[in-house]
Design a protein around this motif. Structure first.
Motif, PDB file in Angstrom:
ATOM      1  N   GLY A   1       0.989  -1.210  -0.042  1.00 41.57           N
ATOM      2  CA  GLY A   1       0.072  -0.232   0.060  1.00 41.57           C
ATOM      3  C   GLY A   1       0.877   1.283   0.039  1.00 41.57           C
ATOM      4  O   GLY A   1       0.289   2.191   0.415  1.00 41.57           O
ATOM      5  N   THR A   2       2.088   1.347  -0.521  1.00 41.44           N
ATOM      6  CA  THR A   2       2.964   2.436  -0.589  1.00 41.44           C
ATOM      7  C   THR A   2       2.747   3.390  -1.725  1.00 41.44           C
ATOM      8  O   THR A   2       3.160   4.658  -1.824  1.00 41.44           O
ATOM      9  N   GLY A   3       1.911   2.894  -2.765  1.00 43.59           N
ATOM     10  CA  GLY A   3       1.710   3.916  -3.943  1.00 43.59           C
ATOM     11  C   GLY A   3       0.759   4.887  -3.443  1.00 43.59           C
ATOM     12  O   GLY A   3      -0.188   4.554  -3.005  1.00 43.59           O
ATOM     13  N   LYS A   4       0.811   5.845  -4.399  1.00 39.76           N
ATOM     14  CA  LYS A   4      -0.136   7.009  -4.169  1.00 39.76           C
ATOM     15  C   LYS A   4      -1.185   6.904  -5.503  1.00 39.76           C
ATOM     16  O   LYS A   4      -1.009   7.279  -6.557  1.00 39.76           O
ATOM     17  N   ASN A   5      -2.289   6.077  -5.324  1.00 37.52           N
ATOM     18  CA  ASN A   5      -3.112   5.650  -6.416  1.00 37.52           C
ATOM     19  C   ASN A   5      -4.603   5.619  -5.852  1.00 37.52           C
ATOM     20  O   ASN A   5      -4.651   5.633  -4.605  1.00 37.52           O
ATOM     21  N   CYS A   6      -5.658   5.275  -6.567  1.00 39.35           N
ATOM     22  CA  CYS A   6      -6.890   5.159  -6.002  1.00 39.35           C
ATOM     23  C   CYS A   6      -7.090   4.174  -5.040  1.00 39.35           C
ATOM     24  O   CYS A   6      -7.753   3.992  -4.201  1.00 39.35           O
ATOM     25  N   LEU A   7      -6.316   2.837  -5.267  1.00 31.49           N
ATOM     26  CA  LEU A   7      -6.466   1.601  -4.405  1.00 31.49           C
ATOM     27  C   LEU A   7      -5.964   2.107  -2.895  1.00 31.49           C
ATOM     28  O   LEU A   7      -6.563   1.486  -2.073  1.00 31.49           O
ATOM     29  N   THR A   8      -5.079   2.942  -2.922  1.00 32.87           N
ATOM     30  CA  THR A   8      -4.556   3.393  -1.480  1.00 32.87           C
ATOM     31  C   THR A   8      -5.049   4.697  -1.036  1.00 32.87           C
ATOM     32  O   THR A   8      -4.871   5.183   0.190  1.00 32.87           O
ATOM     33  N   CYS A   9      -6.275   5.328  -1.819  1.00 29.48           N
ATOM     34  CA  CYS A   9      -7.036   6.615  -1.432  1.00 29.48           C
ATOM     35  C   CYS A   9      -7.990   6.458  -0.559  1.00 29.48           C
ATOM     36  O   CYS A   9      -9.006   5.316  -0.695  1.00 29.48           O
ATOM     37  N   SER A  10      -8.304   7.143   0.271  1.00 27.15           N
ATOM     38  CA  SER A  10      -9.640   7.208   1.435  1.00 27.15           C
ATOM     39  C   SER A  10     -10.717   7.584   0.585  1.00 27.15           C
ATOM     40  O   SER A  10     -11.786   6.990   1.336  1.00 27.15           O
ATOM     41  N   TYR A  11     -10.594   8.151  -0.316  1.00 27.59           N
ATOM     42  CA  TYR A  11     -11.857   8.865  -1.193  1.00 27.59           C
ATOM     43  C   TYR A  11     -12.212   7.789  -2.304  1.00 27.59           C
ATOM     44  O   TYR A  11     -13.353   8.004  -3.018  1.00 27.59           O
ATOM     45  N   TRP A  12     -11.532   6.710  -2.460  1.00 28.59           N
ATOM     46  CA  TRP A  12     -12.113   5.662  -3.521  1.00 28.59           C
ATOM     47  C   TRP A  12     -13.069   4.723  -2.844  1.00 28.59           C
ATOM     48  O   TRP A  12     -12.636   4.024  -1.602  1.00 28.59           O
ATOM     49  N   GLN A  13     -13.899   4.332  -3.463  1.00 30.62           N
ATOM     50  CA  GLN A  13     -14.901   3.177  -2.908  1.00 30.62           C
ATOM     51  C   GLN A  13     -15.078   2.100  -3.534  1.00 30.62           C
ATOM     52  O   GLN A  13     -16.017   1.319  -3.534  1.00 30.62           O
ATOM     53  N   GLY A  14     -14.022   1.776  -4.210  1.00 31.74           N
ATOM     54  CA  GLY A  14     -13.906   0.316  -4.964  1.00 31.74           C
ATOM     55  C   GLY A  14     -13.694  -0.749  -3.901  1.00 31.74           C
ATOM     56  O   GLY A  14     -13.456  -0.495  -2.752  1.00 31.74           O
ATOM     57  N   THR A  15     -13.982  -2.144  -4.182  1.00 28.18           N
ATOM     58  CA  THR A  15     -13.921  -3.150  -3.402  1.00 28.18           C
ATOM     59  C   THR A  15     -12.558  -3.328  -3.235  1.00 28.18           C
ATOM     60  O   THR A  15     -11.695  -3.751  -4.029  1.00 28.18           O
ATOM     61  N   ARG A  16     -12.020  -3.359  -1.908  1.00 34.68           N
ATOM     62  CA  ARG A  16     -10.535  -3.956  -1.341  1.00 34.68           C
ATOM     63  C   ARG A  16     -10.754  -4.075  -0.205  1.00 34.68           C
ATOM     64  O   ARG A  16     -11.606  -3.819   0.808  1.00 34.68           O
ATOM     65  N   LYS A  17      -9.690  -5.142   0.416  1.00 29.06           N
ATOM     66  CA  LYS A  17      -9.539  -5.412   1.870  1.00 29.06           C
ATOM     67  C   LYS A  17      -7.899  -5.144   2.270  1.00 29.06           C
ATOM     68  O   LYS A  17      -7.179  -5.253   1.364  1.00 29.06           O
ATOM     69  N   ILE A  18      -7.978  -4.711   3.572  1.00 30.17           N
ATOM     70  CA  ILE A  18      -6.602  -4.618   3.994  1.00 30.17           C
ATOM     71  C   ILE A  18      -6.107  -5.942   4.717  1.00 30.17           C
ATOM     72  O   ILE A  18      -6.740  -6.790   4.919  1.00 30.17           O
ATOM     73  N   LYS A  19      -4.791  -6.123   4.529  1.00 27.93           N
ATOM     74  CA  LYS A  19      -4.153  -7.353   5.186  1.00 27.93           C
ATOM     75  C   LYS A  19      -2.792  -6.706   5.935  1.00 27.93           C
ATOM     76  O   LYS A  19      -1.764  -6.534   5.395  1.00 27.93           O
TER      77      LYS A  19
END
Length: 361
Positions: A298-316
């Protein structure tokens, strides 16, 4: 005939003109293999005749191996066979490489496979220290990757480890490694080496420009073309705005995913495409991997790591993110993109770190 006139064209000899009459062609230092020159000397007797350079160049000079020589007489020097020169240069280079093996790893002198394992280990060591220091995660990832490139062969793993240590401790140098690449002629094997190097380069989660520059030199020696740094970065979603802090290879659904301790697991098909050697056919295993979820750090600055993105994802573990490649789009809730569907690897100025990434600084 006086030696102030050319014995062929009868033109008068110029004051500084070289006399080619009776020239011993094979004695020229420019010949890599003098014995291959069919014509031994030019017509005439230098003591009493004169042969001008134009008439000398009208005479065909032939190599017994490569045919008529495509070069000219100039300043009293015979033409050279460039094919012979290249052949001789290659022979000298291979001789130097054999001397390297005898000096540094004699076990590989007669074993071409050990040479390849040793080279890959040394290349991994070169990349590990290219940014100035080794990283614990990077070393752990290289250990895992070494099993793949050696096939878990005991002798191969030993050669890999010895070479890695030799490069890290600077007992051998990058110039040595580039020279060793010269004898690697099997394209399939060379492609595997480059794939391995790309994985090693990103083993710590980053791709330095210094690392890429070294890989590019290796690719040139292996006679394989790779994209420029900027094009490769664009293909893989690499942010170049701040190369020291924002150099992480971002993933796309078709290019790469990061696994384990940050090692880049680059699919063979994807790298084949980047290296210009891809096939439209993919293995069943490759298709199976595509249908499964992806794991990235999760070190990249993209939608996947952004708090404003509402796509499906899970933290590990507060550091890694899992998401589905088949549904990697989600609504953006900030700025000019608010309300728009954005893919996981995209980015914008409104980025803010996802609060679930507790272990990412």
């Amino acid at each position: 005939m006086a030696n102030n006139e050319c014995l062929t064209c009868q033109n008068k000899r110029k004051l500084i003109a070289f006399n080619y009459a009776g020239l011993d062609i094979r004695k020229s230092a420019r010949h890599a293999f003098p014995e291959r020159v069919i014509q031994e000397q030019l017509p005439g007797d230098k003591s009493k005749d004169f042969l001008c350079v134009d008439c000398a160049n009208d005479l065909p000079i032939t190599c017994s191996t490569h045919g008529e020589i495509d070069d000219t007489f100039s300043l009293g020097v015979s033409p050279q066979c460039f094919d012979c020169q290249s052949e001789k240069s290659n022979q000298d280079k291979l001789k130097e490489i054999d001397e390297f093996w005898l000096k540094n790893f004699s076990e590989a002198f007669e074993d071409k496979r050990l040479r390849l394992f040793y080279l890959r280990g040394a290349l991994a060591g070169a990349l590990a220290i290219s940014d100035g220091a080794q990283d614990d995660r990077e070393q752990e990832a290289i250990k895992k990757l070494s099993l793949d490139v050696t096939g878990k062969n005991q002798y191969g793993m030993t050669a890999f480890a010895l070479a890695y240590k030799a490069r890290v401790t600077r007992r051998i140098h990058n110039s040595d490694l580039l020279d060793l690449c010269f004898e690697q002629k099997v394209k399939k094997s060379n492609l595997a080496t480059l794939k391995f190097l790309l994985k090693v380069a990103a083993a710590d989660g980053f791709l330095d420009k210094e690392e890429f520059g070294f890989i590019q030199k290796v690719a040139e020696r292996l006679n394989i073309e790779i994209p420029s740094y900027e094009k490769l970065a664009d293909s893989l979603g690499l942010d170049l705005s701040n190369q020291k802090q924002e150099r992480l290879l971002q993933t796309t659904s078709k290019i790469a995913t990061t696994i384990g301790l940050g090692a880049l697991a680059v699919g063979g098909f994807a790298i084949d495409v980047l290296l210009g050697s891809g096939s439209n056919k993919r293995s069943k295993a490759s298709k199976k991997r595509e249908s499964s979820g992806s794991v990235v750090n999760g070190t990249g600055k993209n939608c996947l790591t952004c708090s404003y993105w509402q796509g499906t994802r899970k933290i590990k573990g507060g550091y890694f993110i899992t998401y589905s490649k088949s549904s990697n789009r989600g609504l953006c809730m900030v700025g000019t993109n608010k309300g728009r569907q954005k893919e996981a690897y995209q980015s914008c100025r409104g980025w803010s770190k996802w609060e679930q990434l507790t272990k990412v600084k």
